[in-house]
Design a protein around this motif. Structure first.
Motif, mmCIF file in Angstrom:
data_model
loop_
_atom_site.group_PDB
_atom_site.id
_atom_site.type_symbol
_atom_site.label_atom_id
_atom_site.label_comp_id
_atom_site.label_asym_id
_atom_site.label_seq_id
_atom_site.Cartn_x
_atom_site.Cartn_y
_atom_site.Cartn_z
ATOM 1 N N ALA A 14 -4.429 4.500 9.632
ATOM 2 C CA ALA A 14 -4.889 4.691 11.003
ATOM 3 C C ALA A 14 -4.658 3.443 11.850
ATOM 4 O O ALA A 14 -4.224 3.537 13.006
ATOM 5 C CB ALA A 14 -6.368 5.068 11.001
ATOM 6 N N LEU A 15 -4.931 2.278 11.288
ATOM 7 C CA LEU A 15 -4.739 1.040 12.040
ATOM 8 C C LEU A 15 -3.262 0.787 12.324
ATOM 9 O O LEU A 15 -2.903 0.272 13.399
ATOM 10 C CB LEU A 15 -5.336 -0.133 11.265
ATOM 11 N N MET A 16 -2.388 1.147 11.376
ATOM 12 C CA MET A 16 -0.950 0.971 11.600
ATOM 13 C C MET A 16 -0.473 1.849 12.750
ATOM 14 O O MET A 16 0.296 1.411 13.619
ATOM 15 C CB MET A 16 -0.186 1.303 10.314
ATOM 16 N N LEU A 17 -0.917 3.100 12.777
ATOM 17 C CA LEU A 17 -0.531 3.984 13.878
ATOM 18 C C LEU A 17 -1.121 3.512 15.195
ATOM 19 O O LEU A 17 -0.456 3.550 16.238
ATOM 20 C CB LEU A 17 -0.992 5.413 13.574
ATOM 21 N N LEU A 18 -2.354 3.038 15.169
ATOM 22 C CA LEU A 18 -3.000 2.556 16.390
ATOM 23 C C LEU A 18 -2.281 1.336 16.943
ATOM 24 O O LEU A 18 -2.153 1.175 18.162
ATOM 25 C CB LEU A 18 -4.461 2.225 16.095
ATOM 26 N N SER A 19 -1.775 0.488 16.059
ATOM 27 C CA SER A 19 -1.042 -0.698 16.498
ATOM 28 C C SER A 19 0.330 -0.348 17.039
ATOM 29 O O SER A 19 0.784 -0.932 18.033
ATOM 30 C CB SER A 19 -0.908 -1.682 15.327
ATOM 31 N N ALA A 20 0.993 0.638 16.424
ATOM 32 C CA ALA A 20 2.356 0.964 16.823
ATOM 33 C C ALA A 20 2.408 1.834 18.072
ATOM 34 O O ALA A 20 3.311 1.685 18.904
ATOM 35 C CB ALA A 20 3.077 1.655 15.660
ATOM 36 N N ASP A 21 1.481 2.766 18.213
ATOM 37 C CA ASP A 21 1.505 3.719 19.339
ATOM 38 C C ASP A 21 0.123 3.812 19.972
ATOM 39 O O ASP A 21 -0.508 4.875 19.975
ATOM 40 C CB ASP A 21 1.951 5.104 18.856
ATOM 41 N N SER A 22 -0.351 2.710 20.504
ATOM 42 C CA SER A 22 -1.698 2.698 21.082
ATOM 43 C C SER A 22 -1.795 3.565 22.329
ATOM 44 O O SER A 22 -2.832 4.185 22.583
ATOM 45 C CB SER A 22 -2.114 1.256 21.407
ATOM 46 N N GLU A 23 -0.711 3.650 23.126
ATOM 47 C CA GLU A 23 -0.760 4.449 24.339
ATOM 48 C C GLU A 23 -0.854 5.941 24.017
ATOM 49 O O GLU A 23 -1.577 6.688 24.687
ATOM 50 C CB GLU A 23 0.477 4.169 25.199
ATOM 51 N N LYS A 42 4.667 19.735 19.606
ATOM 52 C CA LYS A 42 6.051 19.914 20.029
ATOM 53 C C LYS A 42 6.498 18.789 20.950
ATOM 54 O O LYS A 42 7.659 18.384 20.933
ATOM 55 C CB LYS A 42 6.196 21.258 20.734
ATOM 56 N N SER A 43 5.578 18.290 21.768
ATOM 57 C CA SER A 43 5.941 17.239 22.724
ATOM 58 C C SER A 43 5.984 15.858 22.085
ATOM 59 O O SER A 43 6.669 14.973 22.567
ATOM 60 C CB SER A 43 4.953 17.228 23.890
ATOM 61 N N SER A 44 5.252 15.656 20.991
ATOM 62 C CA SER A 44 5.204 14.351 20.337
ATOM 63 C C SER A 44 4.959 14.541 18.849
ATOM 64 O O SER A 44 4.081 15.306 18.445
ATOM 65 C CB SER A 44 4.096 13.483 20.949
ATOM 66 N N LEU A 45 5.727 13.833 18.049
ATOM 67 C CA LEU A 45 5.581 13.903 16.598
ATOM 68 C C LEU A 45 4.655 12.829 16.056
ATOM 69 O O LEU A 45 4.479 12.716 14.840
ATOM 70 C CB LEU A 45 6.958 13.784 15.925
ATOM 71 N N VAL A 46 4.053 12.031 16.957
ATOM 72 C CA VAL A 46 3.168 10.948 16.532
ATOM 73 C C VAL A 46 1.825 11.526 16.105
ATOM 74 O O VAL A 46 1.262 12.393 16.788
ATOM 75 C CB VAL A 46 2.969 9.931 17.672
ATOM 76 N N GLY A 47 1.309 11.052 14.978
ATOM 77 C CA GLY A 47 -0.017 11.459 14.539
ATOM 78 C C GLY A 47 -0.029 11.960 13.118
ATOM 79 O O GLY A 47 0.972 11.886 12.387
ATOM 80 N N GLY A 84 -11.124 -2.084 24.512
ATOM 81 C CA GLY A 84 -12.161 -1.619 25.417
ATOM 82 C C GLY A 84 -12.093 -0.147 25.761
ATOM 83 O O GLY A 84 -12.907 0.329 26.558
ATOM 84 N N GLU A 85 -11.174 0.606 25.165
ATOM 85 C CA GLU A 85 -11.017 2.026 25.464
ATOM 86 C C GLU A 85 -11.153 2.841 24.183
ATOM 87 O O GLU A 85 -10.921 2.352 23.077
ATOM 88 C CB GLU A 85 -9.657 2.311 26.112
ATOM 89 N N LEU A 86 -11.499 4.104 24.349
ATOM 90 C CA LEU A 86 -11.625 5.014 23.220
ATOM 91 C C LEU A 86 -10.251 5.568 22.855
ATOM 92 O O LEU A 86 -9.496 6.027 23.712
ATOM 93 C CB LEU A 86 -12.568 6.163 23.575
ATOM 94 N N HIS A 87 -9.935 5.510 21.561
ATOM 95 C CA HIS A 87 -8.665 6.014 21.049
ATOM 96 C C HIS A 87 -8.944 7.069 19.982
ATOM 97 O O HIS A 87 -9.836 6.897 19.154
ATOM 98 C CB HIS A 87 -7.823 4.886 20.447
ATOM 99 N N ILE A 88 -8.165 8.156 20.016
ATOM 100 C CA ILE A 88 -8.266 9.242 19.042
ATOM 101 C C ILE A 88 -6.869 9.491 18.488
ATOM 102 O O ILE A 88 -5.945 9.830 19.241
ATOM 103 C CB ILE A 88 -8.821 10.527 19.681
ATOM 104 N N LEU A 89 -6.691 9.309 17.194
ATOM 105 C CA LEU A 89 -5.382 9.528 16.588
ATOM 106 C C LEU A 89 -5.019 11.006 16.700
ATOM 107 O O LEU A 89 -5.766 11.866 16.235
ATOM 108 C CB LEU A 89 -5.393 9.094 15.124
ATOM 109 N N PRO A 90 -3.865 11.333 17.297
ATOM 110 C CA PRO A 90 -3.557 12.727 17.600
ATOM 111 C C PRO A 90 -2.965 13.469 16.402
ATOM 112 O O PRO A 90 -2.689 12.896 15.343
ATOM 113 C CB PRO A 90 -2.535 12.599 18.728
ATOM 114 N N CYS A 91 -2.777 14.762 16.604
ATOM 115 C CA CYS A 91 -2.022 15.609 15.676
ATOM 116 C C CYS A 91 -0.597 15.754 16.217
ATOM 117 O O CYS A 91 -0.392 15.774 17.432
ATOM 118 C CB CYS A 91 -2.667 16.983 15.554
ATOM 119 N N PRO A 92 0.393 15.862 15.327
ATOM 120 C CA PRO A 92 1.764 16.083 15.827
ATOM 121 C C PRO A 92 1.867 17.399 16.587
ATOM 122 O O PRO A 92 1.215 18.391 16.255
ATOM 123 C CB PRO A 92 2.600 16.121 14.534
#
Length: 661
Positions: A170-179, A153-158, A143-151
């Motif tokens: 994209a779905l694998m990353l969304l499932s692993a790090d949805s927050e 300095k504060s976070s290497l996710v994306g 129910g919320e909008l999600h945008i896959l980020p770019c890596p």
């Protein structure tokens, strides 16, 4: 190898896909069965919202799509929404509700503009996100909008901005790090504001009007109110060939007209109402005088009848053999059970009038959204089938005319310039309000102090201040705009919600101007951009060429100075200076000495120029700026133009000119 370009969609079409967020290692057959079961559950969940909805062109539909290329198996569809943009946003609302209820699904939606959800939050997007870097990065999940980020300095996710992830990645990353992938609060707030009002907005977007229409059309609309949309579209998009079928009216004769209440969407009603049309004399339709109290009902009914006649003229009469009932479809039984589990029938007993009406609406919805496209007849064929299977009684329909409820007011069609201006202000103030919430208390205190000083300086203009504008604010806004730092992508407005504050170094600016106007100082290493010296190996060669470049540069500056001096002399003999407002300050005699020395030779030849030069007084920049802006606004005559657009973008709203002179 470059990626293949995506196929361009139609301008009025929205495409949506629902993916399983986790791949549990199931076989393709098991995945297909699971997705088809979810399709029935989803349609049963949203059926109460859809059975009474009137679509502009095509309805919301979901079907199973097998894996193709790098796109995994999914359920999805596409809807052509025509001129009614609310259909597109209603689909976004449905996808939001679906992903909230079915947490194992993530949705992507796009139209010909690409990721149009980001357009609503364009003021709050990160700098790296643009149409070229947003592919396969935007999803609705839980129910919320999600945008896959770019890596960062504060976070290497994306994923890096120059990498286009596949849908599976994209779905694998969304499932692993949805927050981490969840969009910022400002972006999500902008989307929620656009969807605010659903599902109540569905009823608010309807318009009920009295129409004199043939009895056959009244019977069809009583059973299928949604068929008003293709009829209005047929009339709205008519051509001379279509109107040939409206000379005789074989399907809907005018002598059977009755007064009834027709339900439109506001878009359909506006399309029908605003069309000027005179019927053919041979058609049998005649309109009463414009002063007649029911003139509008006659005119609307005449236009609607033409639309239905055009629809039916393009179809063949249905065969006498009845079509197979919907109960023969193997999917109908499972769909009906899903409706019962979701409380669609509201506890009504089987066989009751309301239960039969709900079943009939569910059958129509099933044929439109679940059954195969090949089995779905055209709107004209559906009209003819309903006419054949539901004969009408003209006398009974005429008796119902006295029991019709009151029609809705169409005052919403009329919008004044003030209403339009208020809508624009509300649109702009919402962004300003969100950005102001992020500012700290010190900035707010400083802003209050500045406003207090401005009010003291403009006490003689209290009436203008009460009207909601300030000439001082106009001048100050332009100064803030000109002193703002912008990139090669365009100017950034001082009042926008930019994360970084604007910066301006007056010393660097003055140094650059001195060098441009012929200063003899050498260039310092601090004044040079580091990006100009990325290749250190070429530094020696640049030093060798430096001397020749300095000679060319000096010649260029000398030529520029001579050219500017000649322009000054030509302007002194014109009336250009009279168009500017000057201060009452009398300059000292040595103010123009530097300038007069540069033009000494010309002054000796042309008598009186030196005296005129001494009379030059400094300009009042603020007064000239405001005067020119007001003159530009006045010449626009209330229409959009450069001055109004610039002031609007700066958050300054000037009232219309009340003095025509």
């Amino acid at each position: 190898m470059d990626a293949l370009p995506r196929r361009r969609m139609q301008d009025d079409m929205v495409q949506y896909k629902l993916f399983l967020i986790k791949a549990d290692g199931s076989t393709s057959q098991q995945t297909e069965e699971r997705l088809k079961h979810l399709t029935d559950e989803i349609l049963a969940k949203v059926a109460p919202l859809l059975v009474q909805y009137i679509w502009q062109h095509q309805s919301f539909n979901l079907r199973y799509h097998p894996e193709k290329g790098d796109v995994p198996a999914h359920i999805g569809g596409s809807t052509q929404f025509g001129d009614n943009i609310e259909d597109e946003w209603f689909i976004v609302y449905l996808l939001q509700q679906i992903t909230e209820a079915f947490t194992e699904l993530a949705a992507s939606v796009e139209d010909n503009d690409g990721e149009f959800l980001l357009i609503e939050a364009a003021d709050y997007l990160p700098k790296w996100l643009n149409p070229d870097t947003s592919e396969n990065r935007v999803f609705l999940y839980r129910g919320e909008l999600h945008i896959l980020p770019c890596p960062s300095k504060s976070s290497l996710v994306g994923f890096p901005r120059d990498v286009v992830p596949s849908v599976t990645q994209a779905l694998m990353l969304l499932s692993a790090d949805s927050e981490v992938c969840q969009a910022s609060p400002k972006i999500r707030s902008a989307l929620k504001k656009r969807l605010k009002g659903f599902p109540e907005k569905i009823q608010g977007n309807l318009h009920r009007a009295h129409c004199f229409i043939p009895a056959g059309i009244a019977t069809v609309l009583a059973l299928r109110p949604d068929l008003v949309a293709p009829a209005v579209s047929a009339f709205y998009l008519r051509d001379p060939v279509d109107l040939q079928a409206c000379r005789s009216f074989r399907t809907f004769p005018p002598n059977t007209r009755v007064l009834t209440l027709v339900t439109f969407t506001r878009c359909l009603y506006a399309q029908l109402q605003q069309q000027h049309f005179i019927p053919d004399r041979r058609s049998g339709f005649s309109l009463p005088p414009c002063s007649h109290p029911q003139y509008k009902a006659h005119e609307l009914g005449m236009k609607l009848a033409h639309g239905f006649e055009i629809l039916c003229s393009k179809c063949r009469l249905p065969s006498s053999e009845p079509d197979a009932p919907v109960s023969c479809n193997p999917q109908w039984k499972a769909f009906l059970e899903s409706l019962k589990r979701n409380g669609y029938f509201r506890g009504e007993l089987e066989g009751s009038a309301l239960h039969k009406e709900l079943v009939r609406a569910a059958e129509v919805f099933f044929n439109q959204s679940v059954a195969s496209e090949l089995s779905c007849p055209s709107p004209g064929e559906e009209v003819l089938q309903l006419l054949q299977s539901n004969p009408f009684n003209l006398e009974e329909l005429k008796k119902l005319e006295s029991q019709l409820p009151q029609e809705d007011s169409d005052s919403w069609l009329d919008i004044t310039a003030q209403d339009f201006e208020r809508l624009l202000q509300d649109r702009g103030s919402s962004r300003a309000d969100i950005s102001s919430k992020t500012s700290n208390s010190m900035k707010q205190k400083h802003h209050v102090e500045e406003e207090a000083e401005r009010r003291k300086k403009t006490e003689d203009n209290e009436e203008e201040e009460e009207a909601g504008y300030s000439l001082v604010a106009v001048s100050q806004g332009m100064k803030d705009f000109l002193s703002a730092m912008s990139s090669h992508e365009g100017a950034e407005l001082p009042w926008s919600s930019a994360a970084q504050p604007f910066s301006f170094d007056p010393d660097s600016m003055a140094t650059a101007l001195d060098k441009l106007l012929g200063s003899k100082e050498e260039l310092d290493s601090d004044d040079l951009d580091d990006d100009d010296f990325e290749d250190e190996a070429e530094e020696d060669e640049e030093k060798e060429e430096d001397s020749s470049d300095q000679i060319c540069g000096a010649e260029t500056l000398d030529s520029l100075k001579r050219y500017m001096d000649q322009m000054d002399q030509e302007l002194l003999s014109t009336n250009v200076g009279q168009s500017f407002t000057q201060t009452n300050y009398k300059p000292a005699m040595d103010v123009g000495s530097s300038h007069s020395s540069a033009t000494d030779d010309v002054s000796k030849e042309d008598g009186g120029v030196e005296n005129a030069e001494e009379e030059i007084q400094p300009l009042d920049i603020d007064v000239n700026l405001v005067t020119n802006l007001l003159e530009s606004l006045s010449s626009q005559a209330g229409l959009a133009g450069p001055a109004s657009n610039l002031l609007q973008s700066l958050g300054l709203h000037l009232p219309p000119n009340s003095d025509p002179s």
